[in-house]
Each structure stands twice: as structure tokens, then as C-alpha cells.
Design an enzyme around this catalytic site. Structure first.
Site, PDB file in Angstrom:
ATOM      1  N   ASP A   5      36.690  45.511  41.032  1.00 18.15           N
ATOM      2  CA  ASP A   5      35.539  45.311  40.147  1.00 18.15           C
ATOM      3  C   ASP A   5      35.574  44.037  39.316  1.00 18.15           C
ATOM      4  OD1 ASP A   5      35.306  48.786  38.953  1.00 18.15           O
ATOM      5  OD2 ASP A   5      35.954  47.953  40.869  1.00 18.15           O
ATOM      6  N   TRP A  29      44.402  49.262  46.324  1.00 16.88           N
ATOM      7  CA  TRP A  29      44.127  49.534  44.918  1.00 16.88           C
ATOM      8  C   TRP A  29      45.331  50.213  44.279  1.00 16.88           C
ATOM      9  CZ3 TRP A  29      43.980  54.003  41.990  1.00 16.88           C
ATOM     10  CH2 TRP A  29      43.321  53.909  40.737  1.00 16.88           C
ATOM     11  N   TRP A  64      41.166  49.575  33.218  1.00 17.87           N
ATOM     12  CA  TRP A  64      40.034  49.614  34.144  1.00 17.87           C
ATOM     13  C   TRP A  64      38.868  48.794  33.644  1.00 17.87           C
ATOM     14  CZ3 TRP A  64      40.129  55.456  35.942  1.00 17.87           C
ATOM     15  CH2 TRP A  64      41.278  55.668  36.723  1.00 17.87           C
ATOM     16  N   ARG A 128      33.699  56.370  32.211  1.00 20.51           N
ATOM     17  CA  ARG A 128      34.279  55.047  32.356  1.00 20.51           C
ATOM     18  C   ARG A 128      33.241  53.937  32.518  1.00 20.51           C
ATOM     19  NH1 ARG A 128      35.654  58.183  36.918  1.00 20.51           N
ATOM     20  NH2 ARG A 128      34.783  57.454  38.904  1.00 20.51           N
ATOM     21  N   GLU A 183      29.277  55.117  38.197  1.00 25.03           N
ATOM     22  CA  GLU A 183      30.291  54.145  37.769  1.00 25.03           C
ATOM     23  C   GLU A 183      29.600  52.829  37.430  1.00 25.03           C
ATOM     24  OE1 GLU A 183      34.340  54.875  39.901  1.00 25.03           O
ATOM     25  OE2 GLU A 183      32.951  54.122  41.403  1.00 25.03           O
TER      26      GLU A 183
END
Lengths: 521, 176
Positions: A5, A29, A64, A128, A183
């Protein structure tokens, strides 16, 4: 190493900052930290040291995604999601250690983090990716955070005055049944009156809003345009049939976790998107890296259709154009493949226009079903008025090739229906790569020629149909159509029409990307 | 009078004896219910049930826990395959040398890439990466099998790897 991202993109003290999810240890990841790179011109990039790593209990399991906000006094703050030592998703505040450093190399985490924990009714792992804040008419800062309740994706709204204490607003900005977890929510205004980008806090006449989400369930980015009522904290899409998560996508290929930011220096809104690999992990380990970021795009409201956004590669990309070849009014008869002699075609920028015979259009028999890229059979299945377009990353024997094509049909009402597809099915002799045909409908008005811009860069093909109304990003992995053996063709596989094409092709220089050297930079 | 009482007591005793075992089994039945309903939502119910029931930690685990157990099963299947690949490489079958070597890379990718990614994703709470890792593992096994053009010495192991991986991916989908 692997990236994912985009995080916290922002323009600060005349530098474009780009952070990103990064695994320094493997081509998958994991072990997520914030990578950081900067540029003055979107072309020359400097790799900086990692901005943030998991070193607190509240982000020890992952630093994140998050977003940057520039406050009214020019101060920059970052809100990001941390996965705690118990894998609960919380929101944390961070800010530059030295605000006078335009490169923002070092960051400090607020010592009383987290500033937000999952509210009642929200599960600890469904909370998130906080957005950039917008200033409300009450002088408060408002952010959105995606979540879900059962299978209904939702965007929560919080107001704050100091980014340390937050008030959860009642209800949700928007919720759509069956879409699953939202998301990387992005929530921003667009001008309906001109093509300038708007500051994230813009509100009022001539302004509509966009709510964008990344759907965990299908790994695609969706958006809806509509009206935002600040007092009611509600977003109502213009077209409920194409609500958030069930309607339009930024890109009909490989494009996820995207995020926009407002660039005040050129008054534009820029979109960054994560382009993952379409090959197997084994190969990624062999090459030692995985994932790309797409070429940044400007985002504007399409004032002609008034129902979609327009995306276009940032103008700085044009500065990488080197020598060009031009082809005017080439005629491709039905069933023809025309080589375009441009030299090597692995790193090129192509702009093309196509026209169909007016007579063929009039004579065309209406079809009862619409053409769909996914099931249409790719470039080899012929129709009366399609497929036709360009073939990229092809070897001269066409054992590997990637067609990018338009397919036109006439509906029962006599109205024309145009689809644009990127056909990966013959893109490589390798068997462990994605071979889908990607794409979607593209709005075309009477009198408009069909237009296409394509940026080809070895294993990524970014196509922008009809000025950016429909975008498709492909990852392809030819084994023969590489470097000097990669060629470019015009093709027409329609049965009933000749296609007239005008094409310009530029060889593209590579962007200048290198590590930051504190002594000399 | 006494006879009727005896019969009644006996009757109640009979009922108690037949219903008591069900009451004792209630707890286990609920755990089994989650495993069964989860496995029914996968492409291979039998592989799923066998894999989970073989691990005592599965009773009392939630769906995330079941997925993590499946990832452990993936590890064991990958190791089975790698062990056989090394054996075959040592026994020196030259016609299959390239294919075996290619398979070794693929299983290496599964063990060092896909599985740790899946485990971390489940543990830290971003399950879609576990789905991606499991799906990739299934693909790698298929690609390995395809390397042999029908004369594969690894069919059993590749099938096992593939089946266990798709079951894992299906279980993870419940978490999205």
C-alpha cells in the site's frame, strides 16, 4: 523485498513525499515497515531511510497504512494503523522529528498512542487505514476509517481538534451490504466546474465528493461520486445502483490500496496505487522483489459524462519522452496485423486514435447481449465491429503478445456500446502467470473518436481509454517479447469494418531513482 | 402398587441412561460443529476433516485457529514433498533432473514464502495475505506436477499439497 500500500502521500516544503508498506526481508507480505521516498518533480526520486518500524507495543505487529494531514498552520501530522502486540488494530499519531527538515527523514510517535481503539460493536481486526483529515465548518478535523459489520462494509467518521482525542460521530458515512471489509478508505472532494484538484477540506457549490474503498474480498478499488452532507455526516451516491463497492472501479486490472493527496503547487489531486505481481511467488523469490506502484495519476470529475472520474498519468511523465515515431491515418483492413516500426518497444508511451467505417456502423446488426472482457474470448474472437487496437510486448512471430482493444456493439435501441480490454491470455509462454482478459465498458459520445494512451514498461502495461474514463493495468511476463525483441503492432480483428488509426509512440527514458546520500544531497 | 413404582422408577432410569450420554457429549458436539461447518465450506471436506481432527488443538479453536492449524498441515505436506524430491535427486534420475530442480525451487518458495506469509497474516490480522499465500502454494504444486508431462514421481505429494492448500484458502475466506 516486497512493497504494498501507498502510505501518507503528501506535498511538504516543495517535496513530494511517498511512503509505502514494505517488507525488507522477503518477496512476500510480512514484517511491515514504512518505506520512504521523496521527489521534487515526480521523476527524480531519492530513497530515504525507513520512516517508521514496529518498535512499540501498539505497532509491534505491523506499522500499517495511514494518511498525512497538513494543518492550517502548515504543521504535518500522520495517522496510521498499528497492529498491537495482541494483533488489535489501533490508530496512532506520529509527526516529523524536525519539521524544518523538508525531507522529513525522522519521525516521532506520540507518547500516549494509540489515539483510537476499535469502538464498541467493531471487531478488533476490522479497524484500519485512517484517511487524511478534512476541516469541518465547526473548525474540527474529520477523518474516516473503514470497517465492517458482518458483511456490510462501512466507513466510520471521527471528529477531532488535536488528533489525540476523537469523537465518534453517530452512524456511518456510508455502508453497503455484502461488500465486506472496507480497507484504505479515501474520501475527498472534486470540482464539478473545472479540472483543478481541490484541497481535501473543500465544500459547497460546485463540489461533489468521492468515497473510495479497497475491498478485502476481491482485491479491487471501487469508488462512488455523490453528495456529502457535513452536518449529517452522510454520503449519498448519485447513482445508488453503483454505490460504493458495487459500481465503478478506478482500474479494471491490477490496482489496489490506492490513495490520493492534494498537490497545492499544481492544484491537482494525485492518485497512487499498488500494483501487485501476477506471477508465482517462486519467481518473485528468484528475482528478489515483488510489487510496483503505478504511475501516479491526476483525478478529476468527468464533466461530460458527469458519472465517473477521469484519471490521467501526471504530466511529468511526458518529460521522460525521448524520440518519437508518428503514424497518420493508417488503414487496417478486417483481419490485419500491421507492424509499427518504432525500434524496441519495451519502454514506450503510446497515444492512439481509432475510427470505424461510418457505413459499417450504420449496417451493424443490433446485439442482445453486451460484450464483457472477462468472457468475451479475447482478441481472437471476431465480431463485426471489434476487436481492434494495439498489440504490445509482442515478438515478431507473435508467439507472445498482449492486445489492448476496443470492441464495439450496437444495442437493441441502436445505441453503440464500447468496451475496452487488455488481453493477457497470450501474453507469455510461461504457464504460471495470470492469463485473464481484463477491462470494462467505456463511455463514448457521438462524434468522439476512440482514444487510447498506453504506458508500457517491461512487465507492466497501463492503459487509459477515452482520455482516462476507463483504465486497465496489466502485469505480463513475456519470455521472448523482451528488450530488443519486443515489438508493437496495430491490429484489426473485426469482420465488417476497416479501422483508421493515428498513432504516436515515444521511447521512454527511465525515471531517476537512487538512494539518498546525506553528504552530497 | 410396589410393582407400578418399580416399573416407573425403572422407566425413568431407562430414559436417564439413554439421554445422559448426549448431555455429556454436548460440549464436544459444539466443537465438532464448527469444524464440520467450516469444512463443508471448503472444496475438499474429507481432507479438511482429516487434517483438522488429527490436531488436538482443533477442538476449541475458532476459525482463525483452524486456519492456522491448516497452515501447519501445509508445512508438513511441503516437507513430505521436499524430502521425496531430495531422495529422487540423490538417486540420480537424469531425465527428471530439470523437473526435480524446478520443483525444489517451487517447494522452497512455499516453505520460505507462502507459509510464513500465511502464518503471519493470520496471526497479525490481515487474512487476505493468508488466502494469497495458500492459493500460491496450491499453484506451485500444480506447476511442479506439470513439469513432468504425465510421468510425475511426485503426484501423491503434489496432490496432497494442492488439496491441503485450497482447503486452507477456503477456510481463510471465512475471515475476510
Amino acid at each position: 523485498m516486497a512493497a504494498s500500500d501507498p502510505n501518507g502521500p503528501v506535498y511538504y516544503k516543495e517535496w513530494y513525499h511517498f511512503f509505502y508498506q514494505y517488507n525488507p526481508n522477503d518477496a512476500v507480505w510480512g514484517d511491515i515497515v514504512w518505506g520512504h521516498t521523496v521527489s521534487r518533480d515526480m521523476i527524480h526520486w531519492l530513497h530515504l531511510p525507513l520512516a517508521m518500524v514496529p518498535d512499540q507495543w501498539y505497532d509491534i505487529n505491523g506499522v500499517w497504512t495511514g494518511s498525512a494531514t497538513i494543518l492550517s498552520d502548515g504543521q504535518l501530522i500522520m495517522l496510521y494503523t498499528g497492529a498491537t502486540n495482541e494483533s488489535v488494530q489501533v490508530q496512532n499519531l506520529a509527526y516529523p522529528a524536525d519539521p524544518t527538515d523538508p525531507l522529513l527523514v525522522n519521525w516521532i510517535k506520540y507518547d500516549k498512542n494509540p489515539v483510537l481503539v476499535p469502538p464498541p460493536g467493531i471487531l478488533p481486526r476490522d479497524f484500519r487505514d485512517p484517511t487524511t483529515a478534512m476541516l469541518t465548518s465547526e473548525g474540527k478535523w474529520r477523518i474516516s476509517i473503514g470497517s465492517k459489520i458482518n458483511k456490510t462494509g462501512i466507513a466510520l467518521i471521527y471528529d477531532t481538534e488535536d488528533f489525540k482525542n476523537f469523537e465518534l460521530k453517530k452512524g456511518v458515512l456510508r455502508g453497503v451490504k455484502g461488500t465486506g471489509m472496507w480497507e484504505c478508505v479515501d474520501f475527498y472532494p472534486v470540482s464539478t466546474m473545472d479540472d483543478v484538484g481541490l484541497d481535501t477540506s473543500a465544500y459547497g457549490d460546485g463540489v461533489k465528493h468521492v468515497v473510495k474503498v479497497s475491498l478485502d474480498d476481491d482485491r479491487n478499488d471501487y469508488y462512488a461520486i455523490g453528495d456529502y452532507d457535513e452536518k449529517a455526516t452522510k454520503f449519498l451516491p448519485d447513482d445508488v445502483k453503483n454505490d460504493v463497492g458495487i459500481g465503478l472501479r478506478y482500474d479494471y486490472g491490477n490496482f489496489y490500496a490506492s490513495k490520493t493527496f492534494f498537490d497545492p503547487s499544481k492544484k491537482r489531486r494525485i492518485l497512487w496505487g499498488w500494483i501487485t505481481e501476477y506471477d508465482s511467488e517462486c519467481v518473485d523469490r528468484t528475482k528478489g522483489w515483488a510489487s510496483l506502484q503505478g504511475i501516479p495519476r491526476t483525478v478529476t470529475f468527468d464533466r461530460k459524462t458527469r458519472s465517473n472520474l477521469i484519471q490521467w498519468p501526471v504530466e511529468e511523465v511526458n518529460s521522460l519522452r525521448m524520440s518519437s515515431s508518428e503514424f497518420k491515418n493508417l488503414k487496417a483492413k478486417p483481419g490485419s496485423v500491421v507492424p509499427l516500426h518504432v525500434g524496441t518497444a519495451t519502454q514506450v508511451d503510446i497515444v492512439a486514435e481509432f475510427e470505424i467505417d461510418k457505413l459499417a456502423l450504420e449496417k451493424a446488426v443490433p446485439e442482445t447481449t453486451d460484450y464483457v472482457c472477462r468472457s468475451g474470448g479475447g482478441a481472437s474472437r471476431r465480431g463485426a465491429l471489434g476487436p481492434f487496437g494495439l498489440i504490445v510486448l509482442a515478438d515478431s512471430g507473435l508467439s507472445e503478445f498482449t492486445p489492448l482493444y476496443f470492441y464495439v456493439t450496437k444495442g437493441i435501441s441502436g445505441k453503440l456500446h464500447t468496451t475496452f480490454c487488455s488481453d493477457q491470455s497470450r501474453s507469455s509462454l510461461a504457464t504460471d502467470v495470470n492469463k485473464k482478459v481484463l477491462g470494462s465498458v467505456v463511455p463514448v459520445f457521438n462524434g468522439e473518436k476512440l482514444s487510447l494512451r498506453v504506458l508500457v514498461d517491461h512487465s507492466i502495461v497501463e492503459s487509459f481509454a477515452q482520455g482516462g474514463r476507463t483504465c486497465v493495468t496489466s502485469r505480463v511476463y513475456p519470455t521472448r517479447a523482451i528488450y530488443g525483441d519486443a515489438k508493437l503492432f496495430l491490429f484489426n480483428n473485426a469482420t465488417d469494418t476497416t479501422v483508421t488509426a493515428s498513432i504516436q509512440v515515444w521511447q521512454m527514458n527511465s525515471a531517476f531513482i537512487r538512494p539518498y546520500q546525506p553528504e552530497t544531497d | 402398587m410396589t410393582n407400578l413404582k418399580t416399573i416407573t422408577i425403572f422407566f425413568f432410569f431407562l430414559i436417564a441412561m439413554t439421554s445422559l450420554p448426549s448431555i455429556i457429549h454436548c460440549r464436544t458436539l459444539n466443537d465438532d460443529k464448527l469444524i464440520e461447518s467450516t469444512c463443508r465450506r471448503t472444496p475438499n471436506y474429507n481432507v479438511c476433516i482429516q487434517s483438522l481432527k488429527a490436531n488436538p488443538a482443533s477442538s476449541g479453536a475458532d476459525v482463525n485457529g483452524l486456519a492456522q492449524i491448516m497452515v501447519k498441515v501445509m508445512t508438513s505436506k511441503a516437507n513430505d514433498a521436499i524430502n521425496l524430491i531430495h531422495q529422487l535427486q540423490r538417486s540420480g534420475s537424469s531425465s527428471q533432473k530439470t523437473a526435480l530442480s524446478s520443483c525444489a525451487s517451487k517447494y522452497n518458495a512455499i516453505l520460505i514464502g507462502d507459509i510464513p506469509q500465511a502464518a503471519e497474516a493470520l496471526q497479525k490480522g490481515d487474512p487476505k495475505f493468508a488466502e494469497d499465500g495458500s492459493n500460491d502454494a496450491a499453484n506451485e504444486a500444480t506447476f511442479c506436477e506439470n513439469e513432468f508431462n504425465g510421468k510425475s514421481p511426485l503426484t501423491k505429494q503434489n496432490n496432497a499439497m494442492h488439496d491441503v492448500s485450497v482447503v486452507t484458502a477456503a477456510i481463510v475466506r471465512n475471515l475476510l
